[in-house]
Scaffold this motif. Structure first.
Motif, short mmCIF file in Angstrom:
data_model
loop_
_atom_site.label_atom_id
_atom_site.label_comp_id
_atom_site.label_asym_id
_atom_site.label_seq_id
_atom_site.Cartn_x
_atom_site.Cartn_y
_atom_site.Cartn_z
N SER A 16 0.83 -1.21 0.00
CA SER A 16 0.00 0.00 0.00
C SER A 16 0.85 1.25 0.00
CB SER A 16 -0.93 0.01 1.22
OG SER A 16 -0.18 0.08 2.42
N THR A 17 2.11 1.12 0.46
CA THR A 17 2.99 2.28 0.50
C THR A 17 3.60 2.57 -0.86
OG1 THR A 17 3.55 1.83 2.80
CG2 THR A 17 5.07 3.23 1.57
N VAL A 18 3.99 1.54 -1.58
CA VAL A 18 4.73 1.76 -2.81
C VAL A 18 3.87 1.60 -4.06
CG1 VAL A 18 6.88 1.04 -1.75
CG2 VAL A 18 5.46 -0.66 -2.92
N ALA A 19 2.73 0.98 -3.95
CA ALA A 19 1.91 0.75 -5.15
C ALA A 19 1.30 2.06 -5.60
CB ALA A 19 0.81 -0.26 -4.84
N PRO A 20 1.27 2.33 -6.91
CA PRO A 20 0.65 3.56 -7.39
C PRO A 20 -0.85 3.53 -7.11
CG PRO A 20 1.17 2.09 -9.22
CD PRO A 20 1.80 1.49 -8.00
N LEU A 21 -1.37 4.71 -6.75
CA LEU A 21 -2.78 4.83 -6.45
C LEU A 21 -3.52 5.30 -7.70
CD1 LEU A 21 -2.52 6.60 -2.98
CD2 LEU A 21 -2.66 4.15 -3.46
N ILE A 44 -4.98 19.33 -11.44
CA ILE A 44 -3.60 18.91 -11.35
C ILE A 44 -3.50 17.44 -11.77
CG2 ILE A 44 -3.05 20.55 -9.52
CD1 ILE A 44 -3.18 18.23 -7.53
N SER A 45 -2.34 17.10 -12.29
CA SER A 45 -2.10 15.71 -12.72
C SER A 45 -1.33 14.99 -11.63
CB SER A 45 -1.30 15.69 -14.02
OG SER A 45 -2.02 16.32 -15.06
N THR A 46 -1.85 13.87 -11.19
CA THR A 46 -1.19 13.06 -10.18
C THR A 46 -0.98 11.65 -10.74
OG1 THR A 46 -3.16 12.12 -9.14
CG2 THR A 46 -2.52 14.36 -8.47
N GLN A 47 -0.22 10.85 -10.03
CA GLN A 47 -0.05 9.48 -10.46
C GLN A 47 -1.31 8.66 -10.26
OE1 GLN A 47 3.21 8.12 -8.06
NE2 GLN A 47 1.89 7.58 -6.32
N TRP A 48 -2.30 9.29 -9.61
CA TRP A 48 -3.60 8.64 -9.44
C TRP A 48 -4.61 9.17 -10.44
CZ3 TRP A 48 -2.47 11.98 -4.94
CH2 TRP A 48 -1.40 11.49 -4.19
N GLY A 49 -4.16 10.06 -11.36
CA GLY A 49 -5.06 10.64 -12.33
C GLY A 49 -5.25 12.13 -12.06
N ASP A 50 -6.07 12.79 -12.88
CA ASP A 50 -6.32 14.23 -12.71
C ASP A 50 -7.22 14.47 -11.50
OD1 ASP A 50 -4.83 14.68 -14.95
OD2 ASP A 50 -6.54 14.97 -16.30
N GLN A 51 -6.90 15.56 -10.79
CA GLN A 51 -7.67 15.94 -9.62
C GLN A 51 -8.01 17.44 -9.70
OE1 GLN A 51 -8.56 13.92 -6.87
NE2 GLN A 51 -7.79 12.16 -8.02
N THR A 52 -9.25 17.78 -9.38
CA THR A 52 -9.67 19.18 -9.34
C THR A 52 -9.41 19.74 -7.96
OG1 THR A 52 -11.36 18.84 -11.02
CG2 THR A 52 -11.58 20.79 -9.63
N THR A 124 -6.71 3.24 -4.45
CA THR A 124 -7.70 4.15 -5.01
C THR A 124 -7.76 5.44 -4.19
OG1 THR A 124 -9.03 2.29 -5.81
CG2 THR A 124 -10.11 4.42 -5.68
N VAL A 125 -7.75 6.58 -4.88
CA VAL A 125 -7.82 7.90 -4.22
C VAL A 125 -9.18 8.51 -4.52
CG1 VAL A 125 -6.88 10.24 -4.19
CG2 VAL A 125 -5.34 8.28 -4.30
N TYR A 126 -9.87 8.98 -3.46
CA TYR A 126 -11.19 9.57 -3.61
C TYR A 126 -11.16 11.10 -3.61
CZ TYR A 126 -12.78 4.86 -2.40
OH TYR A 126 -13.00 3.50 -2.38
N ALA A 127 -10.25 11.70 -2.91
CA ALA A 127 -10.19 13.16 -2.81
C ALA A 127 -8.77 13.57 -2.42
CB ALA A 127 -11.19 13.69 -1.79
N VAL A 128 -8.36 14.75 -2.92
CA VAL A 128 -7.01 15.25 -2.67
C VAL A 128 -7.08 16.75 -2.40
CG1 VAL A 128 -4.72 15.67 -3.65
CG2 VAL A 128 -5.88 13.51 -4.11
N GLU A 129 -6.29 17.20 -1.45
CA GLU A 129 -6.08 18.66 -1.25
C GLU A 129 -4.61 18.89 -0.92
OE1 GLU A 129 -7.39 22.36 1.65
OE2 GLU A 129 -8.92 20.90 1.02
N PRO A 130 -3.92 19.69 -1.72
CA PRO A 130 -2.50 19.98 -1.43
C PRO A 130 -2.37 20.92 -0.22
CG PRO A 130 -3.06 20.42 -3.74
CD PRO A 130 -4.34 20.28 -2.99
N PHE A 131 -1.21 20.92 0.37
CA PHE A 131 -0.87 21.94 1.36
C PHE A 131 0.61 22.27 1.23
CE2 PHE A 131 0.01 18.06 3.75
CZ PHE A 131 1.12 18.36 4.52
N ILE A 132 0.95 23.47 1.65
CA ILE A 132 2.32 23.98 1.51
C ILE A 132 2.91 24.19 2.89
CG2 ILE A 132 3.76 25.77 0.47
CD1 ILE A 132 1.97 24.20 -1.51
N ILE A 133 4.10 23.66 3.11
CA ILE A 133 4.88 24.03 4.28
C ILE A 133 5.74 25.21 3.84
CG2 ILE A 133 6.63 23.31 5.94
CD1 ILE A 133 5.65 20.48 5.70
N ASN A 134 5.47 26.37 4.39
CA ASN A 134 6.03 27.62 3.88
C ASN A 134 7.49 27.82 4.28
OD1 ASN A 134 3.67 28.88 2.57
ND2 ASN A 134 2.80 28.84 4.63
N GLY A 135 8.31 28.07 3.25
CA GLY A 135 9.70 28.46 3.50
C GLY A 135 9.88 29.97 3.49
#
Length: 369
Positions: A16-21, A44-52, A124-135
């Motif tokens: 589950s850690t290394v397999a592509p989602l 955005i394009s991810t290895q799990w497909g496009d995500q809005t 399988t990925v159902y939802a994604v939200e990015p976050f930024i650790i600010n430098g």
């Protein structure tokens, strides 16, 4: 028996850690990072497909990221933290599905782009939200309204928030948009960590939009330049061409009218001052037509009031008749007129009188002798 079960569990975790989602974005699932930023929608394009993406989280180095998740009741799912390489960094298992919350420590996380992903526990990925650790700390400044045929000027000021980022960053981008469209502009470095960007809004219809700025690295994440800092969002309205100029002309006073009014008021005040000065001078300089017959007192008064005496004398010497002169010219002619018209102690008449008295005295002396 126990060792076989442990080996099987370890194998499942590794896979589950290394397999592509794979992406299976569903309205039944939703993830929200606490205090996230509402940004223009983008795919955005991810290895799990496009995500809005509709929002993006923001966190500080060595801080925490808190998440709220929703899913259907029954099927279990996982809340995962993945890094810029889309590798699993942390996980929270939601047994039985439904709503859940989780908080993840960001100790030993470098500044950059990460994501929270809801998965079914495998691939399988159902939802994604990015976050930024600010430098960087990011501050942006822009007008809240811009005309449709104009450009929006944006100032972006960065300050270092971490020693683990390249400073200055590889680039700074400004984005203005809403749920259906957006425009981007690359900011130009001015001095140090200060940048400016010009956003052309010609492609945007009048309406309300959101503006944000981000610092980038040279790496790519989810098909986009990796973000290493992001600002807050600002609301900007695109309005009809010419409407701001009309508003300015209505709100601001006309400069020509203001100057004319001020000039008229000044002229009126000056004229009033001159009239008062003339009235005062006339009252002071005009002699009082009263004669009590005491020449000595009059002379003393003339000496004490040289301006009045001077006015009368000057008028007599000039034209032989009484005239009225201004206060200034009267005062200037006082000394000269008084000096010129003062009778000498021994005039011709006085000398003659002295001679007669002298002859009479000589005749009396001769008679006595």
């Amino acid at each position: 028996m126990h060792s076989s079960r442990a080996l099987l569990l370890a194998l499942v975790l590794v896979c589950s850690t290394v397999a592509p989602l794979t992406a299976a974005q569903s309205a039944d699932y939703d993830v929200d990072i606490d205090d996230d930023l509402d940004i223009p929608d983008r795919t955005i394009s991810t290895q799990w497909g496009d995500q809005t993406i509709e929002a993006i989280g923001s966190a500080s180095e060595d801080g925490t990221v808190s998440v709220s998740a929703d899913g259907p009741s029954g099927p279990s799912y996982s809340i995962r933290v993945v890094d810029s390489q889309q590798r699993l960094r942390d996980n929270h298992y939601v047994d039985g599905g439904g709503s859940a919350s989780a908080s993840f420590s960001l100790d030993r996380y470098d500044p950059g782009t990460y994501a929270i992903a809801l998965t079914n526990g495998t691939e399988t990925v159902y939802a994604v939200e990015p976050f930024i650790i600010n430098g960087f700390d990011v501050e942006q400044t822009a007008a809240d309204r811009v005309e449709a045929d104009d450009e929006l000027l944006v100032e972006v000021n960065l300050s270092d928030a971490s020693s683990d980022v390249e400073s200055p960053p590889a680039g700074v981008e400004v984005v203005l948009g809403n749920e259906s469209t957006s425009v981007r502009a690359t900011a130009t470095q001015q001095t140090g960590l200060n940048y400016t960007a010009t956003v052309d809004v010609a492609s945007l219809s009048p309406g309300d939009y959101r503006l944000y700025s981000a610092a980038q690295t040279d790496d790519e994440v989810f098909g986009e330049p990796e973000l290493v800092a992001v600002s807050g969002t600002q609301s900007v309205s695109v309005v009809e061409a010419g409407s701001l100029q009309d508003a300015d002309s209505t709100d601001e006073p006309d400069e020509t009218t203001t100057e004319t009014t001020e000039s008229t008021a000044s002229t009126t005040a000056t004229a009033a001052a001159r009239e008062n000065a003339t009235a005062t001078a006339t009252t002071t300089d005009s002699p009082t037509p009263t004669d009590d017959g005491d020449d000595g007192d009059d002379a003393n008064e003339d000496e004490q009031s040289p301006s009045t005496a001077t006015t009368e004398t000057a008028a007599t010497d000039s034209n032989g008749t009484e005239t009225t002169s201004t206060e200034t010219s009267t005062m200037q002619s006082t000394t000269a007129t008084t000096t010129e018209t003062a009778a000498p102690l021994w005039g011709p008449f006085g000398i003659s009188l002295a001679g007669v008295v002298g002859l009479a005295g000589i005749g009396l002396l001769r008679r006595r002798s």
